[in-house]
Structure formats: structure tokens, C-alpha cells
Design an enzyme around this catalytic site. Structure first.
Site, short mmCIF file in Angstrom:
data_model
loop_
_atom_site.label_atom_id
_atom_site.label_comp_id
_atom_site.label_asym_id
_atom_site.label_seq_id
_atom_site.Cartn_x
_atom_site.Cartn_y
_atom_site.Cartn_z
N SER A 8 47.01 13.61 -65.23
CA SER A 8 48.14 13.57 -66.15
C SER A 8 48.15 14.83 -67.01
O SER A 8 47.19 15.10 -67.75
CB SER A 8 48.04 12.35 -67.07
N HIS A 33 50.80 13.86 -62.42
CA HIS A 33 51.40 12.77 -63.19
C HIS A 33 52.01 13.36 -64.46
O HIS A 33 51.32 14.01 -65.25
CB HIS A 33 50.32 11.74 -63.52
N ASP A 35 53.99 12.63 -67.90
CA ASP A 35 54.30 11.56 -68.86
C ASP A 35 55.44 11.96 -69.79
O ASP A 35 55.27 12.83 -70.65
CB ASP A 35 53.05 11.25 -69.70
N MET A 37 57.80 10.96 -72.78
CA MET A 37 57.86 10.02 -73.92
C MET A 37 58.97 10.42 -74.87
O MET A 37 59.13 11.61 -75.16
CB MET A 37 56.53 10.05 -74.68
N HIS A 66 56.53 9.71 -64.88
CA HIS A 66 56.39 8.41 -65.55
C HIS A 66 57.29 8.40 -66.79
O HIS A 66 56.98 9.06 -67.78
CB HIS A 66 54.90 8.23 -65.91
N MET A 68 58.50 6.96 -69.96
CA MET A 68 58.27 6.02 -71.06
C MET A 68 59.40 6.25 -72.06
O MET A 68 59.19 6.75 -73.17
CB MET A 68 56.89 6.29 -71.68
N MET A 138 49.49 -0.30 -66.47
CA MET A 138 48.97 0.45 -67.62
C MET A 138 47.60 -0.13 -68.03
O MET A 138 47.46 -1.34 -68.23
CB MET A 138 49.93 0.36 -68.81
N GLY A 143 51.69 5.80 -74.75
CA GLY A 143 52.04 6.62 -75.91
C GLY A 143 51.05 7.73 -76.16
O GLY A 143 51.42 8.80 -76.59
N PHE A 144 49.79 7.45 -75.87
CA PHE A 144 48.76 8.44 -76.19
C PHE A 144 47.70 8.51 -75.09
O PHE A 144 47.32 7.48 -74.54
CB PHE A 144 48.09 8.10 -77.52
N GLY A 145 47.23 9.72 -74.84
CA GLY A 145 46.10 9.90 -73.95
C GLY A 145 44.81 9.61 -74.71
O GLY A 145 44.82 9.45 -75.93
N GLY A 146 43.72 9.51 -73.98
CA GLY A 146 42.41 9.40 -74.61
C GLY A 146 42.03 8.04 -75.15
O GLY A 146 41.07 7.92 -75.90
N ASP A 176 47.03 3.54 -64.78
CA ASP A 176 47.31 4.65 -65.70
C ASP A 176 46.82 4.33 -67.10
O ASP A 176 47.27 3.38 -67.73
CB ASP A 176 48.84 4.88 -65.72
N GLY A 177 45.86 5.15 -67.56
CA GLY A 177 45.36 5.00 -68.93
C GLY A 177 43.91 4.58 -68.98
O GLY A 177 43.55 3.54 -68.43
N GLY A 178 43.09 5.43 -69.57
CA GLY A 178 41.69 5.08 -69.78
C GLY A 178 40.80 5.21 -68.56
O GLY A 178 39.66 4.74 -68.57
N GLY A 198 44.04 11.60 -67.47
CA GLY A 198 44.46 12.70 -68.34
C GLY A 198 43.28 13.31 -69.05
O GLY A 198 42.73 14.34 -68.64
N SER A 199 42.83 12.66 -70.12
CA SER A 199 41.76 13.23 -70.93
C SER A 199 40.47 13.39 -70.15
O SER A 199 39.74 14.36 -70.34
CB SER A 199 41.53 12.37 -72.19
C1 DX5 Z 1 49.66 6.90 -71.51
C2 DX5 Z 1 50.12 7.80 -70.37
C3 DX5 Z 1 48.99 8.17 -69.48
C4 DX5 Z 1 47.98 9.02 -70.19
C5 DX5 Z 1 46.67 8.87 -69.53
O1 DX5 Z 1 50.66 6.76 -72.40
O2 DX5 Z 1 51.08 7.14 -69.58
O3 DX5 Z 1 49.41 8.76 -68.28
O4 DX5 Z 1 48.32 10.37 -70.21
O5 DX5 Z 1 45.76 9.55 -70.31
P1 DX5 Z 1 44.24 9.14 -70.35
O6 DX5 Z 1 43.73 9.31 -68.94
O7 DX5 Z 1 43.65 10.09 -71.31
O8 DX5 Z 1 44.17 7.72 -70.80
ZN ZN Z 2 51.47 7.92 -67.40
#
Ligand code: DX5
Ligand code: ZN
Length: 217
Positions: A8, A33, A35, A37, A66, A68, A138, A143-146, A176-178, A198-199
Site C-alpha cells: 500500500s 494497492h 488507498d 480517502m 481501494h 474509502m 479490513m 483511515g490510517f496505516g500502521g 487489508d490493514g495490520g 503498507g507500514s
Molecule cells: C487502511 C488502508 C490500508 C492501509 C494498510 O485504511 O486501507 O490499505 O494502508 O496499512 P498498514 O499495512 O500499515 O496497516
Molecule cells: Zn487499503
């Protein structure tokens, strides 16, 4: 087929996106990917259509967009025009318009994905299973990475995998996420076949190796 990795770009270095795009091109990643927003459907703003267009210019991978955003139906054509290969919408943003919007995406000859938030009953996926190419589960509230993956994700993943098997459809199951190398194996065992990260990728010292580590689990 082995599972797919979708880094991501949300956690990339936006001041030098070209460098990160080339890194992903040269890596074992399968998809990009992206994102999107809007500060309305989710409490954060990321990037939009011009950035997707710029990524397309240099990317050699499938663009997994994606959305959002509220009212995604108003933007789908524009994202296709700048090079989206897959567009994923949220059932929570589309509600009763979900089937109609998925059909609109398919009519534009690209792949359609449907994402569900951690507090949405995963069984809703079954209603749309014949209309989608990607079910996006999800692992965190978008909304946020990490963020850290929510524990119930594994069980929900198993549930969606069962729905895909029962309906005998060719549909990816993307988490997707974490996602990290620590939980990736358990996610694959739970039925996921696409991992977004992502992170874990972009905040590591060696992003290319992190992608490879996720790919070769
Ligand atoms: C969350 C996004 C994810 C996010 C994943 O809102 O849809 O795609 O970037 O980031 P990580 O891998 O850091 O959770
Ligand atoms: Zn995403």
C-alpha cells in the site's frame, strides 16, 4: 497459485514516489494497492486521481484502487480512465446501491472488489459473491496505516473463504490493514490469498526484502 502481495502506497515517501514505485516494480509484489480517502467516509485524506495517474505512468503492476470514499459511483469512471485495474468499494459507503455500483465497475471491463469494515457482518459478502473479483476484509478500521490487526480478522477470514468455496467462485480474498510477516502465515491459513501491507513494507529498512518475506512465507 501462490498468494499475492499488494504493497500500500499510503506509507510510501510522497516526496519521492517514483523511487518507491520503481522499488515495487523491482520487487516480488504483484499489485500496487492505492488507498483513496476523502475525509468523509473515513477520518483522513490521502490522495486522489492525479496521483493514481502518475503511479500508472511508471508502474508495471496491477493497480488495486481501494476507494474509502462516499458516493464512489461518482468517481469510478475517472479512476478507470487514469488506469485502475481493480476498483474496490465499501459496502458501508454504498449500502443498497452496492450491487448497482459493482455492475458499473464490471461494465468498464476492470475487476471489482468489495471491502467490509471490521464491524460489518462478513456474511454480507455472500450476497455479492457472484459480482466481485476481490473480497477485501479490513483488518483494521480504515483511515490510517500502521494500526494493529484486530484479532477477529482471522475468524472472519475463514468465514469468507467458506463462502467463496461454497459458491464455487473465482474470487480473491484480500486482507487489508495490520498485515506483518508475523501474522501473514496465519492469515494465509485462514484463507487469505492477497495480502496488503503498507507500514510493514515502507517503514522497514529494506522494503524490497520485506515484500519478499511476505511473498515467500
Ligand atoms: C487502511 C488502508 C490500508 C492501509 C494498510 O485504511 O486501507 O490499505 O494502508 O496499512 P498498514 O499495512 O500499515 O496497516
Ligand atoms: Zn487499503
Amino acid at each position: 497459485m501462490s498468494h499475492l502481495i499488494a504493497p500500500s502506497l499510503l506509507s510510501a515517501d510522497f516526496s519521492n514516489l517514483r523511487k518507491d514505485i520503481e522499488m515495487v516494480n523491482d520487487s516480488e509484489a504483484d499489485w500496487f494497492h492505492l488507498d483513496i480517502m476523502d475525509g468523509h467516509f473515513v477520518p483522513n485524506i490521502s490522495f486522489g486521481i492525479p496521483v493514481v495517474k502518475s503511479v500508472k505512468k511508471y508502474s508495471k503492476k496491477t493497480l488495486d484502487v481501494h476507494l474509502m470514499i462516499a458516493n464512489p459511483e461518482d468517481y469510478i469512471e475517472r479512476f478507470v480512465k487514469v488506469g485502475a485495474d481493480i476498483i474496490t468499494i465499501h459496502v458501508e459507503a454504498c449500502k443498497e446501491k452496492t450491487a448497482k455500483i459493482l455492475k458499473e465497475i464490471k461494465l468498464l471491463n476492470i475487476k471489482a472488489g468489495l471491502a467490509i469494515n471490521p464491524d460489518t457482518d462478513f456474511k454480507v459478502i455472500e450476497k455479492y459473491i457472484n459480482k466481485i473479483d476481490v473480497a477485501c476484509l479490513m483488518g483494521v478500521f480504515p483511515g490510517f496505516g500502521g494500526q494493529k490487526i484486530i484479532d477477529s480478522t482471522f475468524r472472519r477470514c475463514e468465514g469468507i473463504r467458506k463462502i467463496i468455496a461454497k459458491n464455487q467462485v473465482k474470487c480473491h480474498l484480500e486482507v487489508d490493514g495490520g498485515v506483518t510477516a508475523e501474522n501473514a502465515n496465519k492469515l494465509l491459513e485462514s484463507g487469505a490469498d492477497v495480502l496488503v501491507a503498507g507500514s510493514y513494507v515502507f517503514r522497514s529498512n529494506d522494503p524490497k526484502k520485506s515484500i519478499s518475506d511476505l511473498k515467500n512465507i
